[in-house]
Design a protein around this motif. Sequence first.
Motif, PDB file in Angstrom:
ATOM      1  N   CYS A  83       2.945   6.673 -16.275  1.00  0.00           N
ATOM      2  CA  CYS A  83       4.160   5.851 -16.372  1.00  0.00           C
ATOM      3  C   CYS A  83       3.849   4.355 -16.275  1.00  0.00           C
ATOM      4  O   CYS A  83       4.768   3.527 -16.359  1.00  0.00           O
ATOM      5  CB  CYS A  83       5.149   6.249 -15.276  1.00  0.00           C
ATOM      6  SG  CYS A  83       5.893   7.883 -15.497  1.00  0.00           S
ATOM      7  N   GLY A  84       2.590   3.997 -16.057  1.00  0.00           N
ATOM      8  CA  GLY A  84       2.200   2.596 -15.970  1.00  0.00           C
ATOM      9  C   GLY A  84       2.272   2.001 -14.585  1.00  0.00           C
ATOM     10  O   GLY A  84       2.083   0.795 -14.422  1.00  0.00           O
ATOM     11  N   ASN A  85       2.528   2.821 -13.572  1.00  0.00           N
ATOM     12  CA  ASN A  85       2.600   2.332 -12.187  1.00  0.00           C
ATOM     13  C   ASN A  85       1.202   2.398 -11.570  1.00  0.00           C
ATOM     14  O   ASN A  85       0.874   3.322 -10.811  1.00  0.00           O
ATOM     15  CB  ASN A  85       3.592   3.161 -11.378  1.00  0.00           C
ATOM     16  CG  ASN A  85       4.993   3.110 -11.967  1.00  0.00           C
ATOM     17  OD1 ASN A  85       5.396   2.095 -12.542  1.00  0.00           O
ATOM     18  ND2 ASN A  85       5.730   4.191 -11.831  1.00  0.00           N
ATOM     19  N   ILE A  86       0.375   1.433 -11.898  1.00  0.00           N
ATOM     20  CA  ILE A  86      -1.039   1.495 -11.527  1.00  0.00           C
ATOM     21  C   ILE A  86      -1.219   1.409 -10.017  1.00  0.00           C
ATOM     22  O   ILE A  86      -2.035   2.136  -9.438  1.00  0.00           O
ATOM     23  CB  ILE A  86      -1.809   0.361 -12.243  1.00  0.00           C
ATOM     24  CG1 ILE A  86      -1.735   0.570 -13.764  1.00  0.00           C
ATOM     25  CG2 ILE A  86      -3.256   0.312 -11.777  1.00  0.00           C
ATOM     26  CD1 ILE A  86      -2.407  -0.518 -14.564  1.00  0.00           C
ATOM     27  N   ASP A  87      -0.472   0.546  -9.346  1.00  0.00           N
ATOM     28  CA  ASP A  87      -0.627   0.408  -7.898  1.00  0.00           C
ATOM     29  C   ASP A  87      -0.248   1.699  -7.172  1.00  0.00           C
ATOM     30  O   ASP A  87      -0.945   2.125  -6.234  1.00  0.00           O
ATOM     31  CB  ASP A  87       0.234  -0.756  -7.388  1.00  0.00           C
ATOM     32  CG  ASP A  87      -0.279  -2.100  -7.884  1.00  0.00           C
ATOM     33  OD1 ASP A  87      -1.462  -2.171  -8.271  1.00  0.00           O
ATOM     34  OD2 ASP A  87       0.508  -3.069  -7.883  1.00  0.00           O
ATOM     35  N   ALA A  88       0.854   2.328  -7.596  1.00  0.00           N
ATOM     36  CA  ALA A  88       1.266   3.593  -6.970  1.00  0.00           C
ATOM     37  C   ALA A  88       0.231   4.682  -7.211  1.00  0.00           C
ATOM     38  O   ALA A  88      -0.082   5.478  -6.316  1.00  0.00           O
ATOM     39  CB  ALA A  88       2.625   4.033  -7.508  1.00  0.00           C
ATOM     40  N   ALA A  89      -0.322   4.715  -8.419  1.00  0.00           N
ATOM     41  CA  ALA A  89      -1.364   5.699  -8.722  1.00  0.00           C
ATOM     42  C   ALA A  89      -2.586   5.473  -7.842  1.00  0.00           C
ATOM     43  O   ALA A  89      -3.172   6.426  -7.321  1.00  0.00           O
ATOM     44  CB  ALA A  89      -1.736   5.628 -10.197  1.00  0.00           C
ATOM     45  N   GLU A  90      -2.967   4.223  -7.662  1.00  0.00           N
ATOM     46  CA  GLU A  90      -4.140   3.932  -6.832  1.00  0.00           C
ATOM     47  C   GLU A  90      -3.920   4.383  -5.390  1.00  0.00           C
ATOM     48  O   GLU A  90      -4.832   4.945  -4.764  1.00  0.00           O
ATOM     49  CB  GLU A  90      -4.444   2.432  -6.883  1.00  0.00           C
ATOM     50  CG  GLU A  90      -5.699   2.050  -6.104  1.00  0.00           C
ATOM     51  CD  GLU A  90      -6.004   0.569  -6.199  1.00  0.00           C
ATOM     52  OE1 GLU A  90      -7.179   0.203  -6.140  1.00  0.00           O
ATOM     53  OE2 GLU A  90      -5.040  -0.216  -6.355  1.00  0.00           O
ATOM     54  N   ARG A  91      -2.717   4.181  -4.866  1.00  0.00           N
ATOM     55  CA  ARG A  91      -2.442   4.609  -3.490  1.00  0.00           C
ATOM     56  C   ARG A  91      -2.566   6.130  -3.365  1.00  0.00           C
ATOM     57  O   ARG A  91      -3.103   6.648  -2.387  1.00  0.00           O
ATOM     58  CB  ARG A  91      -1.042   4.151  -3.068  1.00  0.00           C
ATOM     59  CG  ARG A  91      -0.935   2.648  -2.815  1.00  0.00           C
ATOM     60  CD  ARG A  91       0.374   2.316  -2.106  1.00  0.00           C
ATOM     61  NE  ARG A  91       1.548   2.644  -2.901  1.00  0.00           N
ATOM     62  CZ  ARG A  91       2.126   1.820  -3.778  1.00  0.00           C
ATOM     63  NH1 ARG A  91       1.609   0.607  -3.970  1.00  0.00           N
ATOM     64  NH2 ARG A  91       3.190   2.194  -4.458  1.00  0.00           N
ATOM     65  N   GLY A  92      -2.073   6.839  -4.368  1.00  0.00           N
ATOM     66  CA  GLY A  92      -2.153   8.298  -4.315  1.00  0.00           C
ATOM     67  C   GLY A  92      -3.575   8.800  -4.384  1.00  0.00           C
ATOM     68  O   GLY A  92      -3.975   9.675  -3.604  1.00  0.00           O
ATOM     69  N   PHE A  93      -4.369   8.278  -5.316  1.00  0.00           N
ATOM     70  CA  PHE A  93      -5.762   8.707  -5.440  1.00  0.00           C
ATOM     71  C   PHE A  93      -6.555   8.348  -4.185  1.00  0.00           C
ATOM     72  O   PHE A  93      -7.406   9.117  -3.734  1.00  0.00           O
ATOM     73  CB  PHE A  93      -6.406   8.077  -6.671  1.00  0.00           C
ATOM     74  CG  PHE A  93      -5.892   8.624  -7.976  1.00  0.00           C
ATOM     75  CD1 PHE A  93      -5.844   9.990  -8.193  1.00  0.00           C
ATOM     76  CD2 PHE A  93      -5.453   7.766  -8.992  1.00  0.00           C
ATOM     77  CE1 PHE A  93      -5.370  10.501  -9.410  1.00  0.00           C
ATOM     78  CE2 PHE A  93      -4.989   8.269 -10.204  1.00  0.00           C
ATOM     79  CZ  PHE A  93      -4.939   9.639 -10.400  1.00  0.00           C
ATOM     80  N   THR A  94      -6.280   7.189  -3.611  1.00  0.00           N
ATOM     81  CA  THR A  94      -6.991   6.778  -2.387  1.00  0.00           C
ATOM     82  C   THR A  94      -6.661   7.702  -1.230  1.00  0.00           C
ATOM     83  O   THR A  94      -7.548   8.085  -0.448  1.00  0.00           O
ATOM     84  CB  THR A  94      -6.612   5.329  -2.033  1.00  0.00           C
ATOM     85  OG1 THR A  94      -6.962   4.464  -3.129  1.00  0.00           O
ATOM     86  CG2 THR A  94      -7.352   4.874  -0.786  1.00  0.00           C
ATOM     87  N   LEU A  95      -5.388   8.080  -1.099  1.00  0.00           N
ATOM     88  CA  LEU A  95      -4.993   8.992  -0.026  1.00  0.00           C
ATOM     89  C   LEU A  95      -5.749  10.315  -0.135  1.00  0.00           C
ATOM     90  O   LEU A  95      -6.263  10.835   0.860  1.00  0.00           O
ATOM     91  CB  LEU A  95      -3.483   9.230  -0.090  1.00  0.00           C
ATOM     92  CG  LEU A  95      -2.864  10.121   0.982  1.00  0.00           C
ATOM     93  CD1 LEU A  95      -1.433   9.667   1.287  1.00  0.00           C
ATOM     94  CD2 LEU A  95      -2.820  11.587   0.533  1.00  0.00           C
ATOM     95  N   VAL A  96      -5.838  10.861  -1.343  1.00  0.00           N
ATOM     96  CA  VAL A  96      -6.538  12.139  -1.521  1.00  0.00           C
ATOM     97  C   VAL A  96      -8.015  11.994  -1.219  1.00  0.00           C
ATOM     98  O   VAL A  96      -8.639  12.854  -0.584  1.00  0.00           O
ATOM     99  CB  VAL A  96      -6.313  12.672  -2.947  1.00  0.00           C
ATOM    100  CG1 VAL A  96      -7.136  13.937  -3.178  1.00  0.00           C
ATOM    101  CG2 VAL A  96      -4.842  12.960  -3.186  1.00  0.00           C
ATOM    102  N   HIS A  97      -8.605  10.897  -1.660  1.00  0.00           N
ATOM    103  CA  HIS A  97     -10.034  10.691  -1.426  1.00  0.00           C
ATOM    104  C   HIS A  97     -10.339  10.592   0.065  1.00  0.00           C
ATOM    105  O   HIS A  97     -11.356  11.097   0.548  1.00  0.00           O
ATOM    106  CB  HIS A  97     -10.500   9.429  -2.153  1.00  0.00           C
ATOM    107  CG  HIS A  97     -11.975   9.175  -2.017  1.00  0.00           C
ATOM    108  ND1 HIS A  97     -12.487   8.167  -1.236  1.00  0.00           N
ATOM    109  CD2 HIS A  97     -13.030   9.831  -2.542  1.00  0.00           C
ATOM    110  CE1 HIS A  97     -13.813   8.203  -1.299  1.00  0.00           C
ATOM    111  NE2 HIS A  97     -14.166   9.199  -2.090  1.00  0.00           N
TER     112      HIS A  97
END
Length: 820
Positions: A399-413
Amino acid sequence: MESKLPRSGPWPASVCCALPDTLSQATCAVGVLPARASGGAPLADAANTVAAAAAAEFATPVTPATPTALDTQDPLAALLLLPRFADRDGLTRALGSLSGSDRSQQITTAWFLRQYDGQHTPALAEALLTDPWLTQGDTPLQRHARARVQLALADAWNLRGDHESALRLADEARDGFRALGHLPGQSDADWVAANIVHDLGDARMRNQFMRSAAALAEAAGDTDRLQTAEMALACFAAFEDATAAGIAWKAPARRSENASSPALRALAQFFLFITEWGRGACDAALAHALLSIQASEECGQMRRALLDNANAASLLMELGDLDAAAARLGHRLDVARHCAWPHPLGCTLSVFSEVLVRQGRADEARRMAREAVTVLARVPRTTHFLNAQLALADAELECGNIDAAERGFTLVHEQGRHVELVEDRAYALFGLARVAHARQDLAQARSLLDKALQQPHLDPDQALRTLICLSRVAQAQVEAGTAQVCADEPVALLERALRIADEQLEGAQRHELLLELADRLQARRRDPDAIVALRGALQALAADKRRATERQGMAMEARHRSETVLAEAQHHREMARKEAARARELQAANRELSRAVAALEAAQRELMERHQQLQLANDRIQELSLTDPLTGLRNRRFLTQVIDKAVAEALRAHARPAEMTEPSVEAGQPGRDLLFFLLDVDHFKQINDRYGHATGDAVLVELAARLREATRGEDLLVRWGGEEFLIVVRHARREETAVVAERLLSSLRDAPIRLPTGQVLHCTASLGVASFPELPQPGAQDGTDNAPPHTLSGNWERALERADAALYEAKRLGRNRWVE
């Protein structure tokens, strides 16, 4: 048939002293359990003690001369023999006893439906645990019943995500069974505890509990419990290393994949699904997943069925059949929401989100993923929660929400180290690399992708996607003039991904890879190689389309029953092709000829054995494809296979000479007609709307049972669709129509149906009737009722149309009647 537990008793004092007092310590007892107590009484003696106490409580005498006899006539004493899971008949009886007042039935229902009904079962178990007979009684039978209900409630609470309470109840149930010396009950308590800590992500404790469950079952001489525990351990091993588990456990799994016990069969099929997927055999894995769903539903494990359905959808997604994956998930989403269990519902929503992302429906995918995260928020330290976070991050990125995507991937990592699977962390690195790529930070993207590829036990599909992304980053670096990147590296990375697709994923995504490779080769001015890649892409695309068409056909055939046959057939064809190619290579090499010939003969023998197995599977699937899974009646497909024979018999009977007169019929000769009765339950939609689809299904099952009693064995009884049933009465006379019609209507009308809620439902039906063959009007040929054979109609479909029209007329005239 329902499996029964052997009689069992306490361990000798030397073993009892070694028993732990708490749930967390129970794992230390593994390995000290003998198959039979040495120096003490046989294990069966304790069951005799409990049975004797139960008999005394209910005034049932136990003969001293037969101390091993258990009074199974007493329903409450029979609780000692409950199996770990129900079979189909036991599940049906439990569903019919939800509103029963009999205490033994209530306890059995709570146990059998603990993984089937997320609403009524916990309420039933909680109500039982407020019963003074259960909570205050101190007889062996009362303590046994209390422990069994506690264990049922522990399983139900675990499914809704209340793991701490579930673990406490399992601990209490184990203490109760241990005090009674009931080894099967202790084994069940360890089984439930293993599943609880599995949901919490503790693989070590999970394996220890399950090994203890197996040891206790072996000590009790309980083969069914032992086999299910061992197969569960095989599945756990496959979670950690599918390849190694496949080598170690494949033979036992193959022996159990068609077991009579549906619980054992479900576990064996699930194990084969994991190992086949692990080696990239997606079609074979899909077949096993579908059979696991079927077996899980048969024994009441709805959670397992819902999770396996999500697994099947994931396989379809990886195979590129997104429409089939979405249809499968949509079909089960309402069921998952009704059960309201976090793990299966969250998993279904997460996979659905991934499918929608690949379909380009990012906004819908984000809504699904957000719902999954909300559902799984109560179990945040689990793989399912991390998968939901990954699905949401994926959707946000699309959807183009790069910051939100980064927060999600970081949480999982960051949280991935708390769970047993490493795929989530690998995918989180992959997602962070995509975020960096979207921000044009090529160096960071490359570094993250390199780390993702270095993760242990990397899933082949994830490795493939990571290599494709790395190739695109490398291409961007080449175009940007990065000195450290070789110009041919993007091509080399795609070729590496192509090898993974061919060797480990049955060529999945091959045509997309070849198209991208052709673009890279053309950019490098390697036109001949680009043309070869384009041709391969066209061939792969055609192959993908053929495979997608095959899968769609499988999904439509009798609720996916024939998928196994097609998947196995494709698997065997591939094996034959590979073995033939290998034989040609060995002959051309002309080295070690004798050993090569022996190997080829062995391979051919194996192929013949597989072919025989396929034939057996085909026979079984053929039978399943002719049967309605809800009612157990035959379906339309069965009717089309047998009706022609019945029609031919009727026409031959009518074509006989005129000496077949009515008096001869009255003397005992069978009738010559076929009678078609099309029955429809009146106001069935109102039943579904008012009581729910589960009650509607129970009504249909009860109606099917009554119709069986109202018809003869030679008659054809078919579930025609929805609430419609077709009865074809053979060797009848059309003068008997009224008698048969009234008998069919009375089977439903005269006796009310008791609902699971305790209410009584009075149902009626409408009936349309038609006779076959359709005789001409009297005197149409020679002035008599006996028309020549060529004037008789042989079109049974017309008779069915007339019955259908008559049914509509019965409905119009007010229902609860028959019309011819």
